[in-house]
Write an enzyme that holds these catalytic residues in place. Structure first.
Site, PDB file in Angstrom:
ATOM      1  N   TYR A 137      51.491  48.314  35.087  1.00 26.05           N
ATOM      2  CA  TYR A 137      50.336  48.656  34.299  1.00 26.05           C
ATOM      3  C   TYR A 137      49.570  49.737  34.836  1.00 26.05           C
ATOM      4  O   TYR A 137      50.030  50.663  35.591  1.00 26.05           O
ATOM      5  CB  TYR A 137      49.611  47.316  33.965  1.00 26.05           C
ATOM      6  N   ARG A 190      48.102  60.594  23.342  1.00 27.95           N
ATOM      7  CA  ARG A 190      47.044  60.623  24.444  1.00 27.95           C
ATOM      8  C   ARG A 190      47.255  59.716  25.452  1.00 27.95           C
ATOM      9  O   ARG A 190      46.566  58.491  25.325  1.00 27.95           O
ATOM     10  CB  ARG A 190      45.612  60.372  23.657  1.00 27.95           C
ATOM     11  N   LYS A 208      52.072  47.341  28.680  1.00 27.13           N
ATOM     12  CA  LYS A 208      51.137  46.355  27.798  1.00 27.13           C
ATOM     13  C   LYS A 208      51.819  45.215  27.239  1.00 27.13           C
ATOM     14  O   LYS A 208      51.309  43.968  27.647  1.00 27.13           O
ATOM     15  CB  LYS A 208      50.816  47.293  26.664  1.00 27.13           C
ATOM     16  N   GLU A 279      48.138  52.006  20.490  1.00 29.63           N
ATOM     17  CA  GLU A 279      47.840  52.020  21.678  1.00 29.63           C
ATOM     18  C   GLU A 279      48.011  53.885  22.056  1.00 29.63           C
ATOM     19  O   GLU A 279      48.963  54.452  21.751  1.00 29.63           O
ATOM     20  CB  GLU A 279      48.762  51.462  22.833  1.00 29.63           C
ATOM     21  N   ASP A 280      46.807  54.611  22.729  1.00 27.26           N
ATOM     22  CA  ASP A 280      46.916  55.528  23.074  1.00 27.26           C
ATOM     23  C   ASP A 280      47.472  56.860  21.939  1.00 27.26           C
ATOM     24  O   ASP A 280      47.989  57.695  22.227  1.00 27.26           O
ATOM     25  CB  ASP A 280      47.700  56.117  24.298  1.00 27.26           C
ATOM     26  N   ASP A 302      43.873  49.149  20.716  1.00 32.78           N
ATOM     27  CA  ASP A 302      42.992  48.564  21.921  1.00 32.78           C
ATOM     28  C   ASP A 302      42.096  49.705  22.512  1.00 32.78           C
ATOM     29  O   ASP A 302      41.217  49.454  23.136  1.00 32.78           O
ATOM     30  CB  ASP A 302      44.058  48.236  22.899  1.00 32.78           C
ATOM     31  N   ASP A 303      42.416  51.228  22.413  1.00 31.84           N
ATOM     32  CA  ASP A 303      41.673  51.965  22.966  1.00 31.84           C
ATOM     33  C   ASP A 303      40.112  51.931  22.085  1.00 31.84           C
ATOM     34  O   ASP A 303      39.211  52.237  23.026  1.00 31.84           O
ATOM     35  CB  ASP A 303      42.364  53.374  22.898  1.00 31.84           C
ATOM     36  N   ASN A 456      41.263  56.782  33.079  1.00 32.01           N
ATOM     37  CA  ASN A 456      42.406  56.487  33.925  1.00 32.01           C
ATOM     38  C   ASN A 456      43.415  57.708  33.830  1.00 32.01           C
ATOM     39  O   ASN A 456      43.197  58.414  32.863  1.00 32.01           O
ATOM     40  CB  ASN A 456      43.160  55.220  33.086  1.00 32.01           C
TER      41      ASN A 456
END
Length: 614
Positions: A137, A190, A208, A279-280, A302-303, A456
């Site tokens: 992760y 992203r 994840k 996600e992303d 989640d972001d 991150n």
């Protein structure tokens, strides 16, 4: 106003010991056999069923394995020790090498185990979660994504591309599992703070979902990582002969939405109760897709929502660290650097929390506590082409003179003028919290100012823990998105480098939603998860500067968060029940019974007997 928080998470320490006892009890139960439709070497090449040298003689005979394995039978525990010995040897041999090479070497050895024996893989991951989470992760997963085309060996998950338009419904039936509970999907636009990595972003859903298994106990046979390949605008990837995705620019507008719509419809046609975690996705699509789907499907981003929840938990804990009641959160001056999906998600959830605390007559005052900066500086109402999502947090009636600041004011100008209690970085710009900015935080009006460097991977963090304590002083609360070592402040004092990791929340959000059968994921459920995490830390830990718990307790944390999510869903009449558990039974459960219910539905790795059915 804190009812959900207190009924969902009180008496954490008193019940924590039960998790171990319950787990021992589980291992004493008779494990139901698994039905397989293959024999011989086909079993050994299937990571879902392969036990390697742990197959007992009866199964070796029953499944046609006798002679295909060394004769000695090695127990599950012995296999774990054997793997860890091999891993330690790798660590020893690579300890003096480049950090990135060492991290990738560790990922490779774990990935090889994942490829051949999933049960053993999750056993060692769960037993060594603090050590292995940073490998599978954050932060190593970012490095893996950057190099994924070269690292690719064995397919994992599913890939839907723009060229599959019109074929996604039959494609979804190519996945071998009859039931899927959890999907994590990305379009690779992203990835962390690394930008557009196209199809190589598949590493994020894989990582994840590994955390869903390790932290939430979701069955690895009922999860699905998905990559939506709609092209890439990354010129380096388009010119890379090893790149595995579509070699064309990203779709935009209606063409892009048509791909997403078809994917969602296909997924829910086969698995009507699946939960989809986005996600992303780049910001412009993250918010758009969340609005588009959240009232129709069991999904969350989640972001936007997970990061917001973890950050909110940290902010509430920082208020406690100041020795102030949680209701004083409404008085905190908060500067947020980064107007992407994560930054705006945090602002929205913090604003909702403040509004609840202030009540309906004063809720409009909540926005007065926030200062938002993007790459062009302070966001005000004078901004041309103001992002609608950022507009509620824009400062002042005009470009000049509001609070002595102006449109586009720099970070150092804002920090010196505002003297914020909390400084949050979600910019993706490494080192933006420089010495001057950190030293200016010494003038904060807070007794213990909070500095959150959330971006991150590690190289994109706004500052390091060592820099924060060196320049902003010892009397701060620090948190980051990537892990940092604690800082030795001398005289026996430790500066705690808290990791504000989404791992604390998204497993509990997903598991709680699954186990109550909620037909959507509401703001109230997300708020309950965040507040539960904030309450999890003891007063003693808060005094020492600890605002997030140890990852070693992740299963207990997830049990608590999942229970809080269930109780919030029940309170909002969103729960439809799960398997034999009805909404009425969920309503009648006490707090501790709800926590126990979550724990009993967690999967733990163990070899089940195999029976071949032709």
């Amino acid at each position: 106003m804190w009812k959900i928080l207190r009924v969902g998470c009180h008496r954490v320490r008193q019940s924590e010991h039960k998790n171990g006892a319950w787990r021992r009890g589980l291992s004493n139960k008779v494990t139901r056999p698994s039905i397989v439709h293959k024999r011989g070497s086909d079993i050994l090449h299937d990571p879902w069923f392969n036990k390697e040298t742990a197959f007992p003689l009866t199964e070796r005979d029953r499944l046609g394995l006798r002679g295909l394995l060394p004769p000695r039978i090695i127990s599950f525990e012995q296999q774990c020790h054997r793997f860890m010995d091999s891993f330690r040897s790798l660590e020893h041999n690579t300890r003096d090498g480049p950090a990135d090479s060492t991290a990738l070497a560790k990922w490779r050895i774990l990935n090889r185990l994942h490829d051949r024996n999933e049960t053993l893989y999750y056993k060692v991951l769960i037993d060594h979660i603090e050590e292995f989470a940073p490998i599978i992760y954050t932060p190593t997963v970012g490095l893996v994504c950057q190099n994924y085309s070269g690292l690719f060996r064995r397919p994992r998950g599913m890939y839907f591309s723009a060229s599959d338009k019109g074929e996604m419904l039959p494609m979804i039936y190519n996945w071998p599992a009859e039931q899927v509970d959890m999907i994590v999907v990305t379009d690779g636009s992203r990835i962390l703070g690394l930008g557009d990595l196209g199809v190589q972003g598949i590493g994020i859903p894989i990582g994840k979902l590994d955390m869903y298994v390790a932290a939430a106990g979701m069955s690895p046979q009922r999860i699905l990582p998905v990559m939506l390949d709609v092209g890439t605008n990354n010129e380096k990837l388009l010119k890379n002969n090893l790149y595995l995705g579509l070699r064309e620019p990203r779709l935009e507008g209606d063409e892009y939405l048509a791909v997403l719509d078809e994917f969602m419809e296909a997924v829910y046609a086969r698995w009507p109760k699946v939960i989809v975690q986005f996600e992303d996705f780049q910001s412009k699509w993250a918010f758009e897709l969340l609005k588009r789907y959240r009232k129709s499907f069991r999904m969350f981003n989640d972001d936007v929502q997970g990061t917001a929840g973890v950050a909110l938990a940290g902010l509430l804990s920082a208020v406690r660290a100041q020795g102030r009641p949680l209701t004083d959160f409404v008085k905190q001056k908060i500067v947020v650097v980064g107007a992407g999906s994560a930054g705006l998600g945090i602002l929205n959830m913090a604003q909702q929390t403040m509004s609840r605390m202030l009540g309906s007559h004063q809720k409009s005052l909540a926005n007065h506590q926030f200062w938002l900066l993007d790459k062009s500086g302070l966001v005000t109402h004078a901004r041309k082409c103001l992002d609608p999502e950022a507009a509620p947090f824009a400062r002042g009636p005009g470009a000049e003179g509001f609070d002595g600041l102006h449109e586009g004011a720099s970070l150092i100008e804002v920090v010196k003028k505002v003297k914020p209690h909390m400084l949050l970085g979600l910019s993706g710009v490494g080192g933006i919290f420089n010495q001057e900015v950190l030293e200016a935080m010494k003038e904060s009006d807070a007794s213990k100012p909070a500095i959150f460097a959330m971006s991150n991977p590690t190289k994109n963090a706004e500052c390091t823990a060592a820099e924060a304590f060196k320049y902003a002083g010892e009397n701060i609360v620090f948190a980051s998105g990537s892990p940092f070592e604690n800082v030795d402040l001398g005289n026996g004092k430790i500066g705690h480098a808290n990791q504000a990791n989404n791992m604390y929340l998204f497993p509990g959000i997903g598991l709680g939603t699954l186990l109550c059968g909620a037909h959507l994921i509401s703001d109230g459920m997300l708020q309950a998860a965040a507040e539960c995490l904030a309450e999890y830390i003891t007063d003693e830990e808060i005094k020492r500067g600890v605002i997030f718990p140890s990852i070693s307790r992740i299963r207990n944390i997830t049990m608590r968060v999942g229970a809080a999510v269930i109780r919030a869903a029940v309170a909002e009449d969103l729960a439809d029940g799960y398997r034999e558990t009805s909404p009425r039974e969920l309503r009648e459960m006490s707090v501790e019974e709800t926590v126990e219910y979550v724990g009993k539905n967690m999967w733990f790795p163990d070899y089940s007997p195999l029976v071949c059915e032709n």
